[in-house]
Design a protein around this motif. Structure first.
Motif, mmCIF file in Angstrom:
data_model
loop_
_atom_site.group_PDB
_atom_site.id
_atom_site.type_symbol
_atom_site.label_atom_id
_atom_site.label_comp_id
_atom_site.label_asym_id
_atom_site.label_seq_id
_atom_site.Cartn_x
_atom_site.Cartn_y
_atom_site.Cartn_z
ATOM 1 N N GLY A 1 0.792 -1.215 0.000
ATOM 2 C CA GLY A 1 0.000 0.000 0.000
ATOM 3 C C GLY A 1 0.826 1.267 0.000
ATOM 4 N N MET A 2 2.140 1.167 -0.095
ATOM 5 C CA MET A 2 2.975 2.367 -0.070
ATOM 6 C C MET A 2 2.933 3.098 -1.403
ATOM 7 S SD MET A 2 6.348 1.181 2.099
ATOM 8 C CE MET A 2 6.961 2.870 2.030
ATOM 9 N N GLN A 3 3.148 4.390 -1.334
ATOM 10 C CA GLN A 3 3.183 5.222 -2.526
ATOM 11 C C GLN A 3 4.630 5.633 -2.818
ATOM 12 O OE1 GLN A 3 0.314 5.612 -4.215
ATOM 13 N NE2 GLN A 3 -0.603 4.346 -2.594
ATOM 14 N N ALA A 4 4.880 6.078 -4.055
ATOM 15 C CA ALA A 4 6.239 6.399 -4.485
ATOM 16 C C ALA A 4 6.855 7.532 -3.659
ATOM 17 C CB ALA A 4 6.242 6.768 -5.961
ATOM 18 N N ASP A 5 6.035 8.468 -3.176
ATOM 19 C CA ASP A 5 6.576 9.608 -2.430
ATOM 20 C C ASP A 5 6.486 9.420 -0.915
ATOM 21 O OD1 ASP A 5 3.854 9.681 -2.340
ATOM 22 O OD2 ASP A 5 3.654 11.839 -2.690
ATOM 23 N N ASP A 6 6.136 8.219 -0.446
ATOM 24 C CA ASP A 6 6.097 7.956 0.993
ATOM 25 C C ASP A 6 7.508 7.929 1.562
ATOM 26 O OD1 ASP A 6 3.389 7.793 0.979
ATOM 27 O OD2 ASP A 6 3.274 5.599 1.077
ATOM 28 N N ARG A 7 7.631 8.412 2.792
ATOM 29 C CA ARG A 7 8.919 8.368 3.476
ATOM 30 C C ARG A 7 9.113 6.964 4.073
ATOM 31 N NH1 ARG A 7 11.260 13.337 4.495
ATOM 32 N NH2 ARG A 7 9.966 15.154 3.988
ATOM 33 N N CYS A 8 10.350 6.551 4.196
ATOM 34 C CA CYS A 8 10.630 5.249 4.782
ATOM 35 C C CYS A 8 11.894 5.332 5.624
ATOM 36 C CB CYS A 8 10.772 4.177 3.704
ATOM 37 S SG CYS A 8 12.217 4.399 2.653
ATOM 38 N N ILE A 9 12.069 4.366 6.482
ATOM 39 C CA ILE A 9 13.267 4.282 7.323
ATOM 40 C C ILE A 9 14.031 3.038 6.921
ATOM 41 C CG2 ILE A 9 14.129 4.020 9.680
ATOM 42 C CD1 ILE A 9 11.623 5.427 10.651
ATOM 43 N N VAL A 10 15.290 3.173 6.628
ATOM 44 C CA VAL A 10 16.131 2.033 6.272
ATOM 45 C C VAL A 10 16.684 1.426 7.563
ATOM 46 C CG1 VAL A 10 18.183 1.259 5.036
ATOM 47 C CG2 VAL A 10 16.737 3.066 4.065
ATOM 48 N N VAL A 11 16.386 0.148 7.784
ATOM 49 C CA VAL A 11 16.828 -0.550 8.991
ATOM 50 C C VAL A 11 17.869 -1.588 8.591
ATOM 51 C CG1 VAL A 11 16.107 -1.985 10.936
ATOM 52 C CG2 VAL A 11 14.557 -0.243 10.028
ATOM 53 N N PRO A 12 19.029 -1.583 9.220
ATOM 54 C CA PRO A 12 20.046 -2.610 8.903
ATOM 55 C C PRO A 12 19.466 -4.007 9.072
ATOM 56 C CG PRO A 12 20.989 -0.875 10.264
ATOM 57 C CD PRO A 12 19.510 -0.621 10.214
ATOM 58 N N ILE A 13 19.871 -4.931 8.207
ATOM 59 C CA ILE A 13 19.295 -6.273 8.198
ATOM 60 C C ILE A 13 19.480 -6.981 9.538
ATOM 61 C CG2 ILE A 13 21.392 -7.293 7.242
ATOM 62 C CD1 ILE A 13 17.756 -8.403 6.573
ATOM 63 N N ALA A 14 20.612 -6.753 10.220
ATOM 64 C CA ALA A 14 20.860 -7.416 11.503
ATOM 65 C C ALA A 14 19.836 -6.973 12.549
ATOM 66 C CB ALA A 14 22.276 -7.114 11.988
ATOM 67 N N ILE A 15 19.505 -5.671 12.550
ATOM 68 C CA ILE A 15 18.513 -5.169 13.507
ATOM 69 C C ILE A 15 17.129 -5.684 13.152
ATOM 70 C CG2 ILE A 15 17.385 -3.078 14.371
ATOM 71 C CD1 ILE A 15 20.006 -1.618 14.079
ATOM 72 N N TRP A 16 16.809 -5.698 11.853
ATOM 73 C CA TRP A 16 15.499 -6.194 11.423
ATOM 74 C C TRP A 16 15.308 -7.655 11.811
ATOM 75 C CZ3 TRP A 16 11.041 -4.233 10.225
ATOM 76 C CH2 TRP A 16 10.089 -5.033 9.587
ATOM 77 N N GLU A 17 16.348 -8.467 11.616
ATOM 78 C CA GLU A 17 16.270 -9.884 11.979
ATOM 79 C C GLU A 17 16.094 -10.045 13.489
ATOM 80 O OE1 GLU A 17 19.774 -11.639 10.383
ATOM 81 O OE2 GLU A 17 19.103 -11.487 8.296
ATOM 82 N N ALA A 18 16.760 -9.177 14.255
ATOM 83 C CA ALA A 18 16.613 -9.228 15.712
ATOM 84 C C ALA A 18 15.184 -8.877 16.112
ATOM 85 C CB ALA A 18 17.597 -8.268 16.375
ATOM 86 N N PHE A 19 14.600 -7.868 15.453
ATOM 87 C CA PHE A 19 13.204 -7.512 15.719
ATOM 88 C C PHE A 19 12.277 -8.698 15.442
ATOM 89 C CE2 PHE A 19 13.856 -2.706 14.871
ATOM 90 C CZ PHE A 19 14.243 -2.524 16.187
#
Length: 209
Positions: A1-19
């Motif tokens: 559902g995201m749009q092209a002009d939506d803001r996003c946060i880049v999360v390092p893969i190691a942190i994402w996997e921990a989450f």
């Protein structure tokens, strides 16, 4: 559902996997803490609500379950085309004309999700016996090969394949869908995830069928 002009946060893969790995424990702790918080509030102007009641409301089985007609119809097509499934729990073969249930590997009462990797054809008696429990680790290990075979068959249907790949990548971000080992890797991730859910929720385990 995201749009092209939506803001996003880049999360390092190691942190994402921990989450992802800790999400079950974080969720369980949030439910527990919220129940205790509600119980501590000043409830003099209304009938008091206990922490146990709040916990039950937050974890109860959803009444608005999404019907699985779409998935069932496509699995039926695969059966009609001659594909056979192996029940992950009873190891019995499921052919066209056989009765079968579409089992939520992780019970919907525990973690409501209709992601395709979590839905597999099973023998009705085995599914009824499993119900809202998760098999023991040793029993889950025996289910790896039937799960691999099921995921491989799903990819033979033009509608199911993209859904399986998308659902799997969303849940298990480290999966490589282009790898020839995808089905095995997915089955192993699913078994590990089921064990994590069982441990985080202190669920009753099924020993065998």
């Amino acid at each position: 559902g995201m749009q092209a002009d939506d803001r996003c946060i880049v999360v390092p893969i190691a942190i994402w996997e921990a989450f992802q790995q800790l999400s079950l424990w974080v969720e369980a702790l949030c439910i527990q803490e919220w129940s205790l918080f509600v119980q501590s509030l000043n409830q003099r102007d209304r009938e008091p609500v206990g922490g146990g009641e709040v916990f039950e409301l937050l974890t109860q089985r959803p009444d608005n379950r999404v019907p699985l007609t779409w998935e069932r119809n496509r699995i039926l097509i695969l059966l009609e085309e001659g594909f056979t499934f192996t029940c992950a729990w009873s190891q019995r073969t499921i052919r066209h004309g056989d009765a079968y249930d579409l089992d939520h590997l992780v019970p919907v009462s525990v973690y409501p999700m209709n992601e395709l990797w979590n839905l597999v054809p099973t023998h009705p008696a085995a599914n009824n016996y499993k119900r809202d429990r998760i098999p023991t680790q040793s029993f889950l290990e025996k289910a790896v090969i039937p799960l691999m075979q099921t995921y491989e068959i799903y990819q033979q249907h033009h509608d199911l394949k993209p859904v399986l790949l998308e659902d799997s990548q969303m849940r298990f971000s480290v999966l490589d869908t282009s790898s020839g080992q995808f089905n095995e890797s997915l089955a192993l991730h699913v078994v590990t995830f089921m064990n994590q859910v069982a441990e985080a929720r202190s669920l009753a385990r099924v020993e065998g069928f």
